[in-house]
Design an enzyme around this catalytic site. Structure first.
Site, PDB file in Angstrom:
ATOM      1  N   CYS A  32       0.814  -1.213   0.000  1.00  0.00           N
ATOM      2  CA  CYS A  32       0.000   0.000   0.000  1.00  0.00           C
ATOM      3  C   CYS A  32       0.851   1.269   0.000  1.00  0.00           C
ATOM      4  O   CYS A  32       1.977   1.275   0.476  1.00  0.00           O
ATOM      5  CB  CYS A  32      -0.901  -0.010   1.233  1.00  0.00           C
ATOM      6  SG  CYS A  32      -2.266   1.141   1.092  1.00  0.00           S
ATOM      7  N   ASP A  42      -6.743  -2.961  11.309  1.00  0.00           N
ATOM      8  CA  ASP A  42      -5.519  -2.151  11.294  1.00  0.00           C
ATOM      9  C   ASP A  42      -5.330  -1.471  12.653  1.00  0.00           C
ATOM     10  O   ASP A  42      -6.273  -1.348  13.437  1.00  0.00           O
ATOM     11  CB  ASP A  42      -5.674  -1.087  10.186  1.00  0.00           C
ATOM     12  CG  ASP A  42      -4.356  -0.459   9.746  1.00  0.00           C
ATOM     13  OD1 ASP A  42      -3.303  -0.747  10.351  1.00  0.00           O
ATOM     14  OD2 ASP A  42      -4.389   0.323   8.774  1.00  0.00           O
TER      15      ASP A  42
HETATM   16  O1  LIG Z   1      -0.436   4.798   4.865  1.00  0.00           O
HETATM   17  C1  LIG Z   1      -0.924   5.892   5.112  1.00  0.00           C
HETATM   18  O2  LIG Z   1      -0.215   6.906   5.304  1.00  0.00           O
HETATM   19  C2  LIG Z   1      -2.419   6.060   5.193  1.00  0.00           C
HETATM   20  C3  LIG Z   1      -2.945   7.322   5.451  1.00  0.00           C
HETATM   21  C4  LIG Z   1      -4.318   7.499   5.511  1.00  0.00           C
HETATM   22  C5  LIG Z   1      -5.178   6.433   5.344  1.00  0.00           C
HETATM   23  C6  LIG Z   1      -4.668   5.172   5.085  1.00  0.00           C
HETATM   24  C7  LIG Z   1      -3.284   4.962   5.019  1.00  0.00           C
HETATM   25  N1  LIG Z   1      -2.769   3.686   4.803  1.00  0.00           N
HETATM   26  C8  LIG Z   1      -3.623   2.569   4.556  1.00  0.00           C
HETATM   27  C9  LIG Z   1      -3.059   1.214   4.499  1.00  0.00           C
HETATM   28  O3  LIG Z   1      -3.730   0.311   3.969  1.00  0.00           O
HETATM   29  C10 LIG Z   1      -1.766   0.823   5.155  1.00  0.00           C
HETATM   30  O4  LIG Z   1      -1.130  -0.150   4.360  1.00  0.00           O
HETATM   31  C11 LIG Z   1      -2.046   0.208   6.517  1.00  0.00           C
HETATM   32  O5  LIG Z   1      -2.611   1.186   7.329  1.00  0.00           O
HETATM   33  C12 LIG Z   1      -0.755  -0.325   7.178  1.00  0.00           C
HETATM   34  O6  LIG Z   1       0.181   0.683   7.358  1.00  0.00           O
HETATM   35  P1  LIG Z   1       1.600   0.339   8.027  1.00  0.00           P
HETATM   36  O7  LIG Z   1       1.367   0.135   9.477  1.00  0.00           O
HETATM   37  O8  LIG Z   1       2.440   1.541   7.730  1.00  0.00           O
HETATM   38  O9  LIG Z   1       2.118  -0.877   7.343  1.00  0.00           O
END
Ligand SMILES: O=C(O)c1ccccc1NCC(=O)[C@H](O)[C@H](O)COP(=O)(O)O
Length: 238
Positions: A7, A129
């Site tokens: 993502c 999440d």
């Molecule tokens: O990633 C971001 O900055 C974000 C900002 C606003 C809404 C959603 C966002 N990410 C969505 C996702 O699907 C991410 O992959 C998920 O939250 C996991 O994030 P991480 O903990 O950094 O792997």
């Protein structure tokens, strides 16, 4: 088998790296009211989606205030999946699902398993999440995987595990939670908004290996009984 979604892709070189690593899905983030290096303009999200190859599932990640905004973003980007952060009621998810061609993924806070049960019948999958106070993801923080394993085992909808995953912990996460898919954003970055291509490859490989270990263990536990997937080419064509 466990699927992988990478993502927060912001550019075509990273999109190619995701494709080359064999991920199942790619996420582009647009129209979010938070500061994140992973956000792109809606037009760029549409360009990245259009540049993805067949069989790589494209996902628009967005945070609309209303169903109408969600539908508008989906129409403008044209992704296969719409991942929605926000407090929509099940009826609003249904309204969006009925109005767009995309599959709907609802993001729920890992600390609120009841919400997962509430919205699951109205969407195509639930992404559990470690979200922040604003409902945004990309926090880089893990949560209580045992609790998410319980949700996964008892929910009819597919569960996608997200939050603080990376190449180093994704195998343990898969083996603990047994999700439909795993999702990562910040855990495979070289710097904010730029993917580390080696980390993307390692994430996908480590998740797949863990998925195969689980399948092997399950087959052994069930006495090695064969499924349709184990048939030889000759058996299938006879
Ligand atoms: O990633 C971001 O900055 C974000 C900002 C606003 C809404 C959603 C966002 N990410 C969505 C996702 O699907 C991410 O992959 C998920 O939250 C996991 O994030 P991480 O903990 O950094 O792997």
């Amino acid at each position: 088998m466990v699927r992988t979604k990478i993502c927060g892709v912001t550019n075509e070189a990273d999109l190619r790296a995701v494709e080359g690593a064999g991920a199942d899905a790619v996420g582009v983030i647009a129209d979010v009211p938070v500061e994140t290096p992973r956000e792109v303009a809606v037009e760029d999200a549409a360009r990245l989606v259009a540049a993805a190859p067949p069989f790589l599932t494209t996902t628009l990640v967005t945070m609309p205030d209303t169903p109408a905004e969600a539908v508008d973003a989906a129409d403008r980007v044209g992704s296969d999946v719409l991942q929605l952060h926000g407090d929509f009621a099940p009826g609003a998810f249904r309204e969006i699902r009925d109005s767009v061609g995309a599959k709907i993924v609802a993001v729920v806070d890992a600390e609120d398993p009841e919400r997962a049960r509430d919205v699951a019948p109205a969407v195509d999958a639930v992404l559990v999440d470690s979200i922040d106070g604003s409902g945004a993801g990309g926090t880089g923080e893990t949560h209580d995987w045992a609790a998410t394993a319980e949700v996964t085992a008892t929910l009819d909808a597919p569960v996608i595990l997200a939050g603080g995953l990376g190449p180093e912990n994704v195998a343990e996460a898969v083996e603990t939670v047994r999700p439909f898919a795993v999702d990562v954003a910040s855990g495979v970055e070289a710097r904010g908004g730029q993917k580390d291509h080696d980390a993307v490859r390692a994430f996908v490989a480590n998740a797949a290996a863990a998925g195969e270990r689980i399948a092997g263990d399950d087959a052994e536990a069930s006495g090695g009984s064969r499924t349709d997937d184990d048939r030889t080419v000759e058996e299938v064509s006879s």
